[in-house]
Design an enzyme around this catalytic site. Structure first.
Site, PDB file in Angstrom:
ATOM      1  N   ARG A 278     -12.002   5.892  10.300  1.00 42.58           N
ATOM      2  CA  ARG A 278     -11.547   4.505  10.230  1.00 42.58           C
ATOM      3  C   ARG A 278     -12.614   3.605   9.620  1.00 42.58           C
ATOM      4  O   ARG A 278     -12.296   2.687   8.843  1.00 42.58           O
ATOM      5  CB  ARG A 278     -11.171   4.007  11.627  1.00 42.58           C
TER       6      ARG A 278
ATOM      7  N   HIS B 271      -8.010  -5.266  -0.292  1.00 41.67           N
ATOM      8  CA  HIS B 271      -6.733  -4.575  -0.138  1.00 41.67           C
ATOM      9  C   HIS B 271      -5.915  -5.127   1.024  1.00 41.67           C
ATOM     10  O   HIS B 271      -4.688  -5.193   0.956  1.00 41.67           O
ATOM     11  CB  HIS B 271      -6.988  -3.082   0.063  1.00 41.67           C
ATOM     12  N   ASP B 272      -6.583  -5.527   2.086  1.00 39.72           N
ATOM     13  CA  ASP B 272      -5.876  -6.040   3.263  1.00 39.72           C
ATOM     14  C   ASP B 272      -5.190  -7.375   3.015  1.00 39.72           C
ATOM     15  O   ASP B 272      -4.508  -7.889   3.907  1.00 39.72           O
ATOM     16  CB  ASP B 272      -6.838  -6.179   4.443  1.00 39.72           C
TER      17      ASP B 272
ATOM     18  N   ASP C 113      -8.745  -6.506  -4.733  1.00 41.16           N
ATOM     19  CA  ASP C 113      -8.361  -5.206  -4.183  1.00 41.16           C
ATOM     20  C   ASP C 113      -8.908  -4.111  -5.099  1.00 41.16           C
ATOM     21  O   ASP C 113      -8.407  -3.895  -6.190  1.00 41.16           O
ATOM     22  CB  ASP C 113      -6.833  -5.119  -4.089  1.00 41.16           C
TER      23      ASP C 113
ATOM     24  N   SER D 289       0.835  -1.195   0.000  1.00 42.88           N
ATOM     25  CA  SER D 289       0.000   0.000   0.000  1.00 42.88           C
ATOM     26  C   SER D 289       0.877   1.256   0.000  1.00 42.88           C
ATOM     27  O   SER D 289       1.732   1.409  -0.873  1.00 42.88           O
ATOM     28  CB  SER D 289      -0.952  -0.046   1.203  1.00 42.88           C
TER      29      SER D 289
END
Length: 375
Positions: A224, A352-353, A319, A154
């Protein structure tokens, strides 16, 4: 094959720098601290160092545990350690908390020497390039002239890429994972929504909330929650939560009913309990500003011409925050410049994680890549 092990108990170190650091925003940081951790041993030739660059909410604590907090496991502990893909029996691994952070390096919560009060919103804007300059000074301090590899996911991948452009002679290999050569307008938009949640929190106090003894927890929580949605894929959220109701049936209220609501609120509350709002604002702007092709008229081929490292570029099929198409832009520009680059698109459902997770195919790829690096 040796069973993978933890690096064990680790302790952070602090390096202080008196030499002013010129910033791309036009300011200068007169003096600053960088907090870092190391794993493994630097060899006699000083040729086995690997720098791990962290993402938005990451830190220097890449692997291992702390003696006084054994539950605080490094954010990439599944990747770094004896027998793991980034094997500390072979490599000397360094993790650094970047400038502007909230884990000990100089940032908005640090004391501004000019006022004797916390910097707050007065902390200067920092760019990825500034971070890399500061990391290079730490490498000098540690006696490392050239990294065997620099790796990051990232925002960390952006730093790895920037290293190959700012200090091409100091990077042997670079792994750019789940990253992009710049943010899209949509990505900037997500960051702006998150920032507005913080900036409009009554407890923000113009960024000087430290002096008021409060934190803009509501804004940081919402920021968040927005961010976390973008880190996951629709499939993974559907598989984990679906439309499950906490009470088995609708109660028709604005309280938490769906399991996904509960999860997001939990993640937001947890994050607001340990992260700094000013750091969040600052780091999302760092993300927004990254664009190495800008000074080349938007030509990424020209921007990456300076790179000389051997590259590994990795993306994940689900992602959508940093899609595979963005990784391929980097690959095509490197190929245009006849650079050595390997590309892998990992089929992983986690979004994405995925770059943080213990996916077998992903880890096998990284193991093979690191195995080929000669030190």
């Amino acid at each position: 094959m040796t069973e993978p092990q933890s690096v064990g108990t680790v302790a952070p170190q602090t390096a202080h720098f008196d030499e002013p650091l010129p910033l791309r925003s036009g300011g200068t940081l007169a003096g600053y601290d960088l907090v870092y951790e190391t794993y493994g041993q630097l060899n006699a030739a000083r040729s086995n160092a690997v720098l791990v660059c962290h993402a938005l909410s990451g830190s220097h604590h890449v692997a291992g545990v702390y003696a006084d907090d054994p539950r605080n496991v490094g954010w990439w502990d599944n990747l770094v350690g004896p027998g793991k893909p980034l094997d500390t029996r072979k490599f000397f691994v360094i993790g650094v908390n970047n400038l502007g952070g909230c884990y000990g390096s100089t940032g908005p919560g640090s004391v501004n020497p000019a006022t004797g009060r916390p910097w707050g919103a007065d902390f200067p804007f920092v760019t990825v390039e500034d971070w890399v300059d500061a990391q290079a000074r730490l490498a000098d301090r540690l006696g490392i002239q050239r990294f065997a590899a620099i790796v990051g996911g990232s925002l960390g991948g952006m730093q790895a890429l920037s290293w190959t452009l700012q200090y091409p002679e100091r990077v042997g290999h670079a792994a750019v994972i789940a990253s992009a050569p710049k943010l899209t307008a949509q990505n900037i938009a997500f960051n702006e929504v998150a920032r507005q949640a913080i900036l409009t929190d009554p407890d923000f106090h113009g960024g000087h909330y430290y002096e008021h003894g409060v934190v803009p927890a509501r804004g940081l929580k919402l920021a968040r929650m927005v961010g976390h949605i973008t880190y996951l894929s629709d499939d993974s959220m559907g598989e984990k939560f679906g439309r499950s109701l906490r009470h088995g049936k609708a109660v028709y209220s604005y309280d938490v009913e769906f399991e996904i609501e509960s999860y997001l609120r939990y993640q937001g509350d947890k994050f607001a309990g340990y992260f700094d709002a000013n750091t969040y604002l600052l780091t999302t702007k760092t993300l927004d500003y990254f664009d190495p092709a800008f000074e080349h008229g938007g030509n990424l081929n020209a921007a990456l011409a300076r790179a000389s490292a051997d590259f590994l570029v990795v993306s994940f099929t689900t992602d959508w925050r940093f899609s595979p198409a963005r990784s391929r832009e980097i690959v095509y520009a490197l190929l245009h410049n006849r650079r050595n680059v390997s590309y892998a698109e990992i089929d992983c459902p986690a979004g994405h994680d995925s770059f943080l997770l213990d996916d077998p195919q992903y880890h096998a790829l990284l193991s093979a890549w690191f195995d080929r690096i000669e030190v």
